[in-house]
Design an enzyme around this catalytic site. Structure first.
Site, mmCIF file in Angstrom:
data_model
loop_
_atom_site.group_PDB
_atom_site.id
_atom_site.type_symbol
_atom_site.label_atom_id
_atom_site.label_comp_id
_atom_site.label_asym_id
_atom_site.label_seq_id
_atom_site.Cartn_x
_atom_site.Cartn_y
_atom_site.Cartn_z
ATOM 1 N N ASP A 1 -14.264 15.235 3.512
ATOM 2 C CA ASP A 1 -13.743 16.881 2.314
ATOM 3 C C ASP A 1 -15.325 17.106 2.027
ATOM 4 O O ASP A 1 -16.477 16.024 2.201
ATOM 5 C CB ASP A 1 -13.226 15.504 0.975
ATOM 6 C CG ASP A 1 -12.532 16.924 0.657
ATOM 7 O OD1 ASP A 1 -12.617 17.540 -0.070
ATOM 8 O OD2 ASP A 1 -11.242 15.909 0.221
ATOM 9 N N ASP B 1 -18.346 20.761 4.236
ATOM 10 C CA ASP B 1 -17.362 21.559 4.123
ATOM 11 C C ASP B 1 -16.846 23.064 4.976
ATOM 12 O O ASP B 1 -16.976 22.984 5.536
ATOM 13 C CB ASP B 1 -18.693 23.234 3.085
ATOM 14 C CG ASP B 1 -18.114 24.228 2.368
ATOM 15 O OD1 ASP B 1 -16.212 24.642 1.892
ATOM 16 O OD2 ASP B 1 -18.179 24.930 1.922
ATOM 17 N N HIS C 1 -2.430 25.348 1.647
ATOM 18 C CA HIS C 1 -1.752 26.262 0.669
ATOM 19 C C HIS C 1 -2.511 26.493 -0.105
ATOM 20 O O HIS C 1 -1.933 27.582 -0.960
ATOM 21 C CB HIS C 1 -0.171 25.909 1.192
ATOM 22 C CG HIS C 1 -0.238 24.657 0.046
ATOM 23 N ND1 HIS C 1 0.847 23.438 -0.719
ATOM 24 C CD2 HIS C 1 -0.982 22.894 -0.128
ATOM 25 C CE1 HIS C 1 0.484 22.813 -1.517
ATOM 26 N NE2 HIS C 1 -0.618 22.562 -1.341
#
Length: 365
Positions: free
Chosen positions: A229, A256, A275
């Protein structure tokens, strides 16, 4: 934790409306008039605000888990006004959140218990997050999203959600805590539904504070894992992994995912990240994974899968959250298949879960 069972009956019949006569003459028995139903939907706005405030104040934490408490004492414990606290609890109790067991005396119900900080699967931080002004203001401006197709969050705050959080540590921590609590419920269902036996190295893309990796490694003792992350996020995973007793088999990597992801994994998990992304960014992430994953690797996406038509599904409202806060969206199975095809992948299978999300699996095309 002992709770008082109540029946959660929505007021949908004509007799529930003040003065009666709430049902149209042509409506079947038990079916409310359209105006009554629509007003009940409007009540949902007030209910949501009340629950967010109750979570923020910590009301459920102050109610004895095995008993009841009078409003006067509860107000003293929570620093609230006894009169307005009673009115709020009376309202939410009518929807099964708390129960009034004697005049001005309340106990927990199973719904109310989810707002306790110490509850398994606590939703307190989730409701606290939804009640924060920076989130509420984005929902209030959702008309901007309808008119322009742009996230109302950026219209209100002048920056993206994650850029906003990077400069506000307290908000970022609450966001991570809320997402972690919610994710644990979905991830538990995913672990039970999808077998990872035989996997050697799992990479959790957008793994936040490592809850998923901790749970997976605890379940599969020969598996190693990577929490990947943003550099400012992954250090928070260290304590989670240590507490789960799996830190020796886990690696923390900052980066990233729109640029690159760690290589060598034979399972890449993307839980409630896709999402949040536009189709273009989702294809970028999937293509980055495709470039470095082992030949027989699997990509496992944990996200809502939207059914067609008018079928009720929590993901349809989760999608509205994505619309307001991000450039992302929740997708149908066909839309996932399209993302995979554009990324050099193929849709292998979908495993429906009891939770609102599903497991969507892709492999190399």
């Amino acid at each position: 934790m002992a709770t008082v069972e109540t029946t959660d009956e929505a007021s949908v019949g004509g007799d529930s409306w003040p003065g009666g006569g709430g049902r149209d003459a042509g409506s079947p028995p038990g079916v409310a008039a359209p105006t009554v139903r629509m007003i009940e939907f409007q009540d949902g706005l007030r209910l949501a605000h009340l629950l967010c405030a109750i979570a923020e104040i910590g009301v459920a934490d102050a109610v004895p888990p095995d008993g009841a408490i009078g409003v006067a004492e509860l107000a003293e414990r929570t620093g609230t006004n006894p009169g307005t606290l009673y009115r709020a609890l009376r309202a939410v109790a009518s929807r099964g959140v708390f129960t009034e067991v004697a005049p001005a005396t309340f106990a927990l119900t199973p719904l109310a218990a989810t707002l306790r900080s110490d509850a398994a699967g606590s939703l307190r931080d989730t409701f606290r997050l939804q009640g924060q002004p920076f989130i509420r203001e984005a929902y209030a401006a959702i008309g901007h999203s309808l008119r322009t197709g742009e996230p109302s969050f950026e219209h209100v705050h002048g920056t993206s959600l994650f850029s906003y959080l990077r400069t506000r540590p307290e908000a970022s921590q609450l966001f991570s805590d809320a997402m972690g609590n919610a994710a644990r419920q979905v991830q538990r269902a995913a672990l039970e539904a999808y077998d990872l036996s035989g996997a050697r190295r799992l990479v959790d893309v957008g793994g936040a504070h490592g809850q998923l990796v901790a749970a997976v490694l605890a379940r599969y003792p020969t598996l190693t894992g990577v929490v990947f992350d943003r550099p400012e996020v992954v250090p928070g995973a260290a304590d989670v992994l240590r507490a789960a007793g799996v830190a020796d088999r886990a690696e923390l990597v900052g980066g990233d995912y729109l640029r690159s992801v760690p290589g060598g994994g034979d399972v890449y998990v993307i839980s409630h990240v896709t999402h949040q992304l536009s189709d273009e960014d989702a294809v970028t992430v999937l293509t980055n994974i495709r470039a470095v994953m082992a030949p027989n690797a699997r990509i496992v996406i944990i996200d809502p899968v939207i059914p067609d038509g008018d079928v009720a599904h929590p993901g349809k409202f989760m999608d509205i959250t994505m619309m307001a806060l991000t450039w992302g969206r929740d997708r149908t199975e066909a839309e996932f298949s399209d993302l995979f095809a554009r990324s050099g992948l193929r849709h292998a299978r979908t495993v429906a879960l009891s939770a609102p999300s599903s497991v969507v699996v892709a492999t190399a095309a």
